[in-house]
Design an enzyme around this catalytic site. Structure first.
Site, mmCIF file in Angstrom:
data_model
loop_
_atom_site.group_PDB
_atom_site.id
_atom_site.type_symbol
_atom_site.label_atom_id
_atom_site.label_comp_id
_atom_site.label_asym_id
_atom_site.label_seq_id
_atom_site.Cartn_x
_atom_site.Cartn_y
_atom_site.Cartn_z
ATOM 1 C CG ASP A 1 73.432 106.413 91.911
ATOM 2 O OD1 ASP A 1 72.244 105.644 92.028
ATOM 3 O OD2 ASP A 1 74.083 106.751 92.827
ATOM 4 C CG HIS A 2 67.418 103.478 88.857
ATOM 5 N ND1 HIS A 2 66.156 104.203 89.109
ATOM 6 C CD2 HIS A 2 66.778 102.762 87.707
ATOM 7 C CE1 HIS A 2 65.225 103.890 88.353
ATOM 8 N NE2 HIS A 2 65.705 102.929 87.424
ATOM 9 N NE ARG A 3 73.143 104.944 94.956
ATOM 10 C CZ ARG A 3 74.189 105.060 95.532
ATOM 11 N NH1 ARG A 3 74.472 104.489 96.785
ATOM 12 N NH2 ARG A 3 75.160 105.649 94.912
#
Length: 443
Positions: free
Chosen positions: A413-415
């Site tokens: 998850d790039h967040r």
């Protein structure tokens, strides 16, 4: 005098709102003990035996095998106080425990018996239950499902969000359906029957969703398959994911495993070694052992690693969870993987065994493939994929050699982190695979 008690399908936990009757374990006239399992049901997560909190004589069952019931629908009625000489071991008339795996005592083996003539006072006719026995989906006529439209005003007799969603996605007017559930409750089978029914030319709900459909076998997205589909769809909608991968020389890891297993004792699996490497990598890169709280707009870093692993079964893909994997050694991990895998294959995983994961390890190499781009197991933040370990040409110490090579892929998850963190995690995993001695620094 016997008192007739109605037992309803209990709350199965984990947000589950319905279950399908797989197998009845008792018949009308059987004597049941307190906490004796009376029916086996299948939820979107697992097969569960449901115990009855009352002891006595079964006077009615509600629903045939294959029927889907909502939580709160009647399951059986029991005449408490009838056949007391048959069920003396049942203790009091009600335990309050209602679900296997959630506190029910299984230390006693209950006996299934019918009341012998003259062994107890005759059971008076049971008062009319709150709902008629639910008919099996096969027995519900299509005409009975769509005829006699309900009143246009007032609430619709639906409690399942999934039933509402199916109807909405296919343009079905729930007010036009007659429910086959308790007190006219509209079940999923009613909506599916309406979808299969030929629509009158003047009907306000047109058969547009079916008109241009390609002919072929139709398989409902329900039960476990439906739950998997919903989770994957949600992951795709909510998680901005990215994938990175690397090839690694696993020759030394395989040699280390062979040396461990040569000294005797329980065998160490490759999956257990990879899991131990994962937990060490998560200790170095805790950003990947986290989840995103959208309501609070916060990233939550989780204190413990509960490691999920993908297991293919006859019912479909399930992800059992190894609790506190970061505190386990390879031998403990091997034993827990074996235990959960066996439960998965026999359909005996409890809902609690399939929830609460913080990171997932997916060994798709068992299917004979080298690589994949895994979908993050929502609400987790990352998944490590492992391909098959296969002999390939590899430059080793400056010379071409045949080595055992594996492809590792990380979807994240790039967040929760940037590519540098994800790359660092994957590179550390690869370094441990190529040189297990690197792992010793983390032990």
């Amino acid at each position: 005098m016997p008192q007739v008690m109605e037992f309803k399908l209990p709350d199965l936990g984990e947000g589950l709102t319905e279950a399908e009757i797989v197998r009845w374990l008792v018949a009308v006239g059987d004597v049941v003990a307190v906490d004796q399992p009376v029916v086996e049901v299948e939820t979107a997560k697992a097969m569960v035996e449901v115990p009855c909190p009352y002891g006595g004589v079964v006077t009615a069952r509600f629903g045939e095998e294959g029927t889907e019931l909502p939580v709160g629908a009647p399951l059986i009625t029991v005449a408490v106080g009838a056949g007391e000489d048959e069920a003396a071991e049942s203790g009091d008339s009600g335990s309050g425990n209602v679900l296997v795996g959630y506190g029910t005592d299984h230390s006693r083996t209950a006996r299934r018996r019918r009341v012998r003539p003259g062994s107890a006072a005759p059971v008076p006719p049971a008062p009319a239950p709150t709902a008629a026995p639910v008919a099996a989906p096969a027995a519900a006529s299509v005409a009975g499902s769509v005829a006699a439209p309900a009143a246009t005003g007032g609430p619709v007799a639906v409690i399942s969000p999934l039933v509402r969603k199916i109807a909405r996605d296919h343009g079905i007017d729930l007010r036009a359906l007659r429910g086959s559930g308790p007190e006219g409750l509209i079940l999923r089978s009613d909506v599916e029957a309406a979808l299969r029914a030929p629509q009158p030319a003047a009907a306000p709900v047109a058969s547009a969703p079916v008109a241009g459909a390609v002919a072929g076998e139709r398989i409902p997205l329900k039960g476990l398959r439906g739950a998997v589909a919903e989770k994957l769809s949600r992951s795709s909608r909510e998680i901005p994911d990215a994938t990175c991968w690397v090839d690694a020389d696993a020759t030394e890891l395989m040699a280390a495993r062979a040396a461990m297993n040569a000294v005797g004792g329980p065998k160490i699996s490759v999956l257990a070694l990879l899991a131990r490497i994962c937990t060490a990598a998560l200790a170095k890169y805790p950003e990947l052992n986290s989840t995103v709280d959208l309501a609070a707009n916060e990233i939550v870093r989780l204190p413990s690693v509960h490691l999920g692993f993908a297991a293919q079964t006859e019912r479909g893909l399930v992800v059992p969870v190894v609790r506190d994997a970061g505190t386990r050694n390879p031998e403990s991990l091997s034993a827990e993987f074996a235990r959960l895998t066996e439960l998965a294959r026999t359909g005996k995983l409890a809902p609690a065994d399939l929830t609460g994961g913080t990171f997932t390890l997916n060994n798709y190499g068992v299917f004979g493939v080298d690589g994949s781009t895994p979908i993050v197991n929502h609400p987790e933040a990352a998944m490590l994929g492992v391909g098959r370990i296969v002999a390939k040409p590899w430059v080793h110490q400056g010379e071409l050699a045949v080595r055992q090579v594996v492809q590792l892929s990380l979807t994240f998850d790039h967040r929760v982190c940037d590519g540098g963190t994800a790359g660092g995690f994957l590179r550390y995993v690869a370094d441990c695979v190529e040189s297990p001695a690197v792992l010793l620094r983390s032990l």
